[in-house]
Design an enzyme around this catalytic site. Structure first.
Site, PDB file in Angstrom:
ATOM      1  N   ASN A  10       1.410  16.912   4.029  1.00  0.00           N
ATOM      2  CA  ASN A  10       0.188  17.616   3.650  1.00  0.00           C
ATOM      3  C   ASN A  10      -0.875  17.148   4.633  1.00  0.00           C
ATOM      4  O   ASN A  10      -1.370  16.040   4.534  1.00  0.00           O
ATOM      5  CB  ASN A  10      -0.186  17.254   2.202  1.00  0.00           C
ATOM      6  CG  ASN A  10      -1.548  17.793   1.814  1.00  0.00           C
ATOM      7  OD1 ASN A  10      -2.095  18.666   2.470  1.00  0.00           O
ATOM      8  ND2 ASN A  10      -2.110  17.253   0.734  1.00  0.00           N
ATOM      9  N   TRP A  11      -1.169  18.006   5.580  1.00  0.00           N
ATOM     10  CA  TRP A  11      -2.088  17.597   6.664  1.00  0.00           C
ATOM     11  C   TRP A  11      -3.537  17.520   6.219  1.00  0.00           C
ATOM     12  O   TRP A  11      -4.369  16.956   6.897  1.00  0.00           O
ATOM     13  CB  TRP A  11      -1.970  18.583   7.839  1.00  0.00           C
ATOM     14  CG  TRP A  11      -0.719  18.439   8.634  1.00  0.00           C
ATOM     15  CD1 TRP A  11       0.409  17.727   8.316  1.00  0.00           C
ATOM     16  CD2 TRP A  11      -0.466  19.020   9.930  1.00  0.00           C
ATOM     17  NE1 TRP A  11       1.348  17.830   9.320  1.00  0.00           N
ATOM     18  CE2 TRP A  11       0.837  18.624  10.319  1.00  0.00           C
ATOM     19  CE3 TRP A  11      -1.201  19.841  10.778  1.00  0.00           C
ATOM     20  CZ2 TRP A  11       1.409  19.019  11.525  1.00  0.00           C
ATOM     21  CZ3 TRP A  11      -0.641  20.234  11.980  1.00  0.00           C
ATOM     22  CH2 TRP A  11       0.653  19.822  12.355  1.00  0.00           C
ATOM     23  N   LYS A  12      -3.868  18.149   5.099  1.00  0.00           N
ATOM     24  CA  LYS A  12      -5.255  18.205   4.620  1.00  0.00           C
ATOM     25  C   LYS A  12      -6.154  18.828   5.694  1.00  0.00           C
ATOM     26  O   LYS A  12      -5.709  19.694   6.423  1.00  0.00           O
ATOM     27  CB  LYS A  12      -5.719  16.814   4.174  1.00  0.00           C
ATOM     28  CG  LYS A  12      -4.698  16.155   3.231  1.00  0.00           C
ATOM     29  CD  LYS A  12      -5.210  14.970   2.518  1.00  0.00           C
ATOM     30  CE  LYS A  12      -4.129  14.433   1.589  1.00  0.00           C
ATOM     31  NZ  LYS A  12      -4.601  13.359   0.746  1.00  0.00           N
ATOM     32  N   HIS A  95      -3.660  20.797  -5.615  1.00  0.00           N
ATOM     33  CA  HIS A  95      -3.803  19.417  -5.152  1.00  0.00           C
ATOM     34  C   HIS A  95      -5.034  18.803  -5.828  1.00  0.00           C
ATOM     35  O   HIS A  95      -6.028  19.492  -6.070  1.00  0.00           O
ATOM     36  CB  HIS A  95      -3.945  19.381  -3.631  1.00  0.00           C
ATOM     37  CG  HIS A  95      -3.867  17.987  -3.087  1.00  0.00           C
ATOM     38  ND1 HIS A  95      -4.928  17.127  -3.126  1.00  0.00           N
ATOM     39  CD2 HIS A  95      -2.831  17.302  -2.542  1.00  0.00           C
ATOM     40  CE1 HIS A  95      -4.552  15.959  -2.612  1.00  0.00           C
ATOM     41  NE2 HIS A  95      -3.295  16.041  -2.247  1.00  0.00           N
ATOM     42  N   GLU A  97      -7.343  17.055  -4.741  1.00  0.00           N
ATOM     43  CA  GLU A  97      -8.592  17.221  -3.983  1.00  0.00           C
ATOM     44  C   GLU A  97      -9.186  18.611  -4.211  1.00  0.00           C
ATOM     45  O   GLU A  97     -10.403  18.782  -4.271  1.00  0.00           O
ATOM     46  CB  GLU A  97      -8.336  16.967  -2.484  1.00  0.00           C
ATOM     47  CG  GLU A  97      -8.109  15.482  -2.219  1.00  0.00           C
ATOM     48  CD  GLU A  97      -7.195  15.181  -1.040  1.00  0.00           C
ATOM     49  OE1 GLU A  97      -6.940  16.080  -0.219  1.00  0.00           O
ATOM     50  OE2 GLU A  97      -6.726  14.035  -0.954  1.00  0.00           O
ATOM     51  N   GLU A 167       1.481  13.267  -8.103  1.00  0.00           N
ATOM     52  CA  GLU A 167       0.611  12.462  -7.253  1.00  0.00           C
ATOM     53  C   GLU A 167      -0.465  11.772  -8.089  1.00  0.00           C
ATOM     54  O   GLU A 167      -1.508  12.371  -8.395  1.00  0.00           O
ATOM     55  CB  GLU A 167      -0.075  13.335  -6.197  1.00  0.00           C
ATOM     56  CG  GLU A 167       0.888  14.044  -5.274  1.00  0.00           C
ATOM     57  CD  GLU A 167       0.224  14.434  -3.958  1.00  0.00           C
ATOM     58  OE1 GLU A 167       0.795  14.112  -2.923  1.00  0.00           O
ATOM     59  OE2 GLU A 167      -0.865  15.034  -3.982  1.00  0.00           O
ATOM     60  N   GLY A 173      -4.225   8.351  -0.643  1.00  0.00           N
ATOM     61  CA  GLY A 173      -5.082   7.912   0.455  1.00  0.00           C
ATOM     62  C   GLY A 173      -5.658   6.522   0.265  1.00  0.00           C
ATOM     63  O   GLY A 173      -6.591   6.129   0.952  1.00  0.00           O
ATOM     64  N   SER A 213       0.228   7.786  -0.867  1.00  0.00           N
ATOM     65  CA  SER A 213       0.445   6.664   0.051  1.00  0.00           C
ATOM     66  C   SER A 213       1.920   6.381   0.366  1.00  0.00           C
ATOM     67  O   SER A 213       2.290   5.229   0.581  1.00  0.00           O
ATOM     68  CB  SER A 213      -0.237   5.398  -0.478  1.00  0.00           C
ATOM     69  OG  SER A 213      -1.627   5.612  -0.595  1.00  0.00           O
ATOM     70  N   GLY A 234       0.654  12.525   2.865  1.00  0.00           N
ATOM     71  CA  GLY A 234      -0.609  12.839   3.529  1.00  0.00           C
ATOM     72  C   GLY A 234      -0.740  12.104   4.847  1.00  0.00           C
ATOM     73  O   GLY A 234      -0.207  12.517   5.875  1.00  0.00           O
ATOM     74  N   GLY A 235      -1.427  10.979   4.822  1.00  0.00           N
ATOM     75  CA  GLY A 235      -1.743  10.223   6.032  1.00  0.00           C
ATOM     76  C   GLY A 235      -0.556   9.981   6.956  1.00  0.00           C
ATOM     77  O   GLY A 235      -0.642  10.190   8.172  1.00  0.00           O
TER      78      GLY A 235
HETATM   79  P1  PGA Z   1      -1.511  10.221   1.081  1.00  0.00           P
HETATM   80  O1  PGA Z   1      -1.774  11.698   0.534  1.00  0.00           O
HETATM   81  O2  PGA Z   1      -0.058  10.147   1.459  1.00  0.00           O
HETATM   82  O3  PGA Z   1      -2.420  10.076   2.269  1.00  0.00           O
HETATM   83  O4  PGA Z   1      -1.838   9.282  -0.028  1.00  0.00           O
HETATM   84  C1  PGA Z   1      -0.833  12.326  -0.283  1.00  0.00           C
HETATM   85  C2  PGA Z   1      -1.353  13.652  -0.749  1.00  0.00           C
HETATM   86  O5  PGA Z   1      -2.533  13.752  -1.092  1.00  0.00           O
HETATM   87  O6  PGA Z   1      -0.598  14.636  -0.787  1.00  0.00           O
END
Ligand code: PGA
Length: 249
Positions: A10-12, A95, A97, A167, A173, A213, A234-235
């Site tokens: 998930n590149w955000k 998501h 966010e 999640e 994050g 994470s 994500g990251g």
């Molecule tokens: P993260 O993000 O791996 O950076 O914690 C995961 C996500 O929000 O899908």
């Protein structure tokens, strides 16, 4: 029947179109595997160059959001037909966010779920509790509600091919991964919830990811759990590390 793992990035809101192509070219050889589905969920503007860059590889391109109407006066939104025409196979829906910053609710997630299925796009529906909810002991109640509302009107044939990403918000994050036991426990609870809504066969078929994470060090133990069918990353999906996560075995 063993479920096929699905590992999605998930590149955000990261990577310009130019950077997206560079990253895909870097990661392409590193994420090559026949053992799992590999999906890169990218910003809308990156989709077309990303699909082009991923051609001939095992990488499938997904979107990070989608609107639930077919077309019309919805300035700034992306329709399901736009996504399929561009070559998108998956879409991340709900998501945390988007729920937190863009007023996404389980009801709108549900509308998007139904629309995605209608267009043959596989939803990756996110759910997860806050730290407060975990401390209050209502994690599973909250997640069951997100899943039950999100899947309203979804047929069992559709549910069987859907993906759910668990999640925990406190793990996104933050570098604070849920313990393997916590992640497995909730993913198992989600599967039981699907069994209750549909039946055991549907629960056995649906794929449930863990996200929050995930990195190359934590992925192997997480992905080895009986109810964890891969990850939403994500990251670490923006780095060569993603190759190690995909080839976690
Ligand atoms: P993260 O993000 O791996 O950076 O914690 C995961 C996500 O929000 O899908």
């Amino acid at each position: 029947m063993a479920r096929r793992k699905i590992i999605a990035g998930n590149w955000k809101m990261n990577m310009t179109p130019t950077e997206a192509v560079e990253l895909i070219n870097t990661l392409k050889p590193l994420v090559a595997t026949e053992d799992a589905d590999v999906v890169f969920c990218v910003p809308a503007i990156d989709i077309i160059p990303a699909v082009e860059a991923a051609k001939g590889s095992n990488i499938q391109i997904g979107a990070e959001n989608m609107y639930f109407e077919e077309k019309g006066a919805y300035t700034g939104e992306i329709s399901p037909a736009m996504l399929t025409d561009a070559g998108v196979k998956y879409v991340v829906l709900g998501h945390s966010e988007r729920r937190e910053y863009f007023a996404e609710t389980s009801e709108t997630v549900n509308k998007k779920m139904l629309k995605a299925f209608e267009h043959g796009i596989t939803p990756i529906m996110c759910c997860g509790e806050t730290l407060t909810q975990r401390e209050q002991g209502v994690t599973m109640d909250f997640i069951r509600q997100q899943v039950k509302v999100g899947f309203q009107g979804v047929t069992k044939e559709q549910a069987a091919v859907a993906v759910i990403a668990y999640e925990p918000i406190w793990a996104i994050g933050t570098g604070k991964t849920a313990t393997t036991e916590q992640a497995q426990e909730v993913c198992k609870g989600i599967r039981e919830c699907i069994a209750q809504i549909y039946d055991q066969a549907t629960a056995d078929a649906i794929r449930i990811q863990y996200g929050g994470s995930v990195n190359a060090a934590t992925a192997p133990e997480l992905f080895a759990q009986p109810d964890i069918d891969g990850g939403l990353v994500g990251g670490a999906a923006l780095k060569p590390d993603f190759g190690k996560i995909v080839n976690w075995k």
